[in-house]
Motif scaffolding. Structure first.
Motif, PDB file in Angstrom:
ATOM      1  N   ALA A 107       0.408  -1.182   0.288  1.00  0.00           N
ATOM      2  CA  ALA A 107      -0.049   0.155   0.311  1.00  0.00           C
ATOM      3  C   ALA A 107       1.080   1.305  -0.047  1.00  0.00           C
ATOM      4  O   ALA A 107       0.187   2.494  -0.260  1.00  0.00           O
ATOM      5  N   VAL A 108       1.684   1.166   0.358  1.00  0.00           N
ATOM      6  CA  VAL A 108       2.748   2.299  -0.062  1.00  0.00           C
ATOM      7  C   VAL A 108       2.988   2.878  -0.692  1.00  0.00           C
ATOM      8  O   VAL A 108       3.145   3.803  -1.752  1.00  0.00           O
ATOM      9  N   ASP A 109       3.017   1.934  -2.085  1.00  0.00           N
ATOM     10  CA  ASP A 109       2.274   2.933  -3.355  1.00  0.00           C
ATOM     11  C   ASP A 109       1.013   2.796  -4.018  1.00  0.00           C
ATOM     12  O   ASP A 109       0.652   3.044  -5.827  1.00  0.00           O
ATOM     13  N   ASP A 110       0.300   2.680  -3.247  1.00  0.00           N
ATOM     14  CA  ASP A 110      -1.123   2.701  -3.399  1.00  0.00           C
ATOM     15  C   ASP A 110      -1.367   3.832  -4.354  1.00  0.00           C
ATOM     16  O   ASP A 110      -2.009   3.923  -5.477  1.00  0.00           O
ATOM     17  N   LEU A 111      -1.193   5.234  -4.202  1.00  0.00           N
ATOM     18  CA  LEU A 111      -1.230   6.634  -4.648  1.00  0.00           C
ATOM     19  C   LEU A 111       0.075   6.207  -6.662  1.00  0.00           C
ATOM     20  O   LEU A 111      -0.782   6.653  -7.374  1.00  0.00           O
ATOM     21  N   TYR A 112       0.932   5.773  -6.432  1.00  0.00           N
ATOM     22  CA  TYR A 112       1.826   5.659  -8.125  1.00  0.00           C
ATOM     23  C   TYR A 112       0.553   4.519  -8.750  1.00  0.00           C
ATOM     24  O   TYR A 112      -0.066   4.013 -10.438  1.00  0.00           O
ATOM     25  N   PHE A 113       0.135   3.203  -7.856  1.00  0.00           N
ATOM     26  CA  PHE A 113      -1.105   2.138  -8.890  1.00  0.00           C
ATOM     27  C   PHE A 113      -2.014   3.348  -8.770  1.00  0.00           C
ATOM     28  O   PHE A 113      -2.638   3.110 -10.381  1.00  0.00           O
ATOM     29  N   GLN A 114      -2.520   3.721  -8.100  1.00  0.00           N
ATOM     30  CA  GLN A 114      -4.263   4.655  -8.983  1.00  0.00           C
ATOM     31  C   GLN A 114      -3.699   5.577 -10.312  1.00  0.00           C
ATOM     32  O   GLN A 114      -4.880   5.288 -11.087  1.00  0.00           O
ATOM     33  N   ALA A 115      -2.710   6.630 -10.182  1.00  0.00           N
ATOM     34  CA  ALA A 115      -2.576   7.462 -11.048  1.00  0.00           C
ATOM     35  C   ALA A 115      -1.871   6.759 -12.010  1.00  0.00           C
ATOM     36  O   ALA A 115      -2.273   7.172 -13.492  1.00  0.00           O
ATOM     37  N   THR A 116      -1.762   5.075 -12.475  1.00  0.00           N
ATOM     38  CA  THR A 116      -0.856   5.349 -14.214  1.00  0.00           C
ATOM     39  C   THR A 116      -2.252   3.873 -13.995  1.00  0.00           C
ATOM     40  O   THR A 116      -1.603   3.037 -15.083  1.00  0.00           O
ATOM     41  N   ASN A 117      -3.406   3.625 -13.752  1.00  0.00           N
ATOM     42  CA  ASN A 117      -3.417   1.926 -13.362  1.00  0.00           C
ATOM     43  C   ASN A 117      -2.889   0.851 -13.028  1.00  0.00           C
ATOM     44  O   ASN A 117      -2.977  -0.155 -14.619  1.00  0.00           O
ATOM     45  N   GLY A 118      -2.235   1.137 -12.283  1.00  0.00           N
ATOM     46  CA  GLY A 118      -0.661   0.441 -12.390  1.00  0.00           C
ATOM     47  C   GLY A 118      -1.583  -0.893 -11.072  1.00  0.00           C
ATOM     48  O   GLY A 118      -3.200  -0.808 -10.710  1.00  0.00           O
TER      49      GLY A 118
ATOM     50  N   GLY B 279     -10.726  -3.657  -6.597  1.00  0.00           N
ATOM     51  CA  GLY B 279     -10.473  -3.316  -6.779  1.00  0.00           C
ATOM     52  C   GLY B 279      -9.177  -2.120  -7.685  1.00  0.00           C
ATOM     53  O   GLY B 279     -10.465  -0.981  -8.344  1.00  0.00           O
ATOM     54  N   ARG B 280      -9.108  -1.110  -6.572  1.00  0.00           N
ATOM     55  CA  ARG B 280      -8.485  -0.648  -5.686  1.00  0.00           C
ATOM     56  C   ARG B 280      -7.732  -0.367  -7.020  1.00  0.00           C
ATOM     57  O   ARG B 280      -6.410   0.902  -7.329  1.00  0.00           O
ATOM     58  N   TRP B 281      -6.870  -1.751  -7.481  1.00  0.00           N
ATOM     59  CA  TRP B 281      -5.088  -1.544  -7.796  1.00  0.00           C
ATOM     60  C   TRP B 281      -5.692  -3.019  -8.710  1.00  0.00           C
ATOM     61  O   TRP B 281      -6.532  -3.848  -8.769  1.00  0.00           O
TER      62      TRP B 281
END
Length: 203
Positions: free
Chosen positions: A63-74, A99-101
């Motif tokens: 979850a530390v990379d949640d922002l990156y995952f959501q911003a890039t559809n990753g 569905g979050r990532w």
């Protein structure tokens, strides 16, 4: 939840690899095949030092990379090894993600049939070769099992979520064999096929 996943590596911030967007690759220990040119031999027999994660603990670690995952559809791609050997864990993890990532798996589909069909966002299927003799010579496994599992995934409505990768493997198959595999996959209904070449490392 009691399901535990043996993880030998977490590779963060991968871009243009293992699916779209920013991805964390989760290296899962253990594999049912014995590929002659295994790219991750440390994971093949489960001998690599592995940390056991519950679905909740792995979710918290990623979850530390949640922002990156959501911003890039990753999101998260499970590789290995063979992640589908741990289908109960993957089902629980997918439920947590909700569905979050994006959740993907790099798989040979050489797994028990009950493990094959999962609510993944993408299957990245390393099909090796559709010729049973070539498949067995290279992997030691049974091509029919992988083919039947792929057919089950396609029947479950996952056609657009399957990327089949077909390697040209030195000493095992030819460009003609690769083309036959591509044609066989398309006849099964696979629409996304990626032929590529294994590069021999010179001593």
């Amino acid at each position: 939840m009691s399901a535990l996943l043996p993880v030998y590596a977490l590779c963060r911030h991968r871009i243009d690899h293992d699916g779209g967007g920013v991805v964390t690759l989760v290296g899962v220990s253990g594999c049912p095949l014995n590929c002659r040119w295994c790219l991750n031999p440390e994971a093949r027999d489960g001998a690599a030092a592995a940390r056991l994660y519950t679905p909740e603990a792995l979710y918290d670690a990623l979850a530390v990379d949640d922002l990156y995952f959501q911003a890039t559809n990753g999101g998260v791609t499970f590789g290995g090894g063979e992640p589908l050997m741990h289908a109960d864990f993957l089902r629980a993890f997918i439920w947590l993600v909700n569905g979050r990532w994006k959740v993907r798996a790099e798989t040979s589909l050489h797994v028990p049939p009950e493990n094959a069909v999962l609510p993944l966002d993408e299957y990245i299927v390393d099909i090796k070769d559709m010729n049973p003799a070539i498949y067995h010579a290279y992997t030691g496994g049974n091509a029919a099992l992988a083919r039947e599992n792929l057919a089950a995934v396609l029947r479950a409505g996952s056609t657009d979520r399957v990327l089949a990768r077909v390697p040209l493997i030195p000493d095992y198959n030819t460009e003609g064999d690769v083309q036959k595999s591509v044609e066989a996959l398309r006849a099964m209904g696979v629409t996304r096929v990626d032929p590529f070449r294994y590069l021999r490392k010179e001593a």
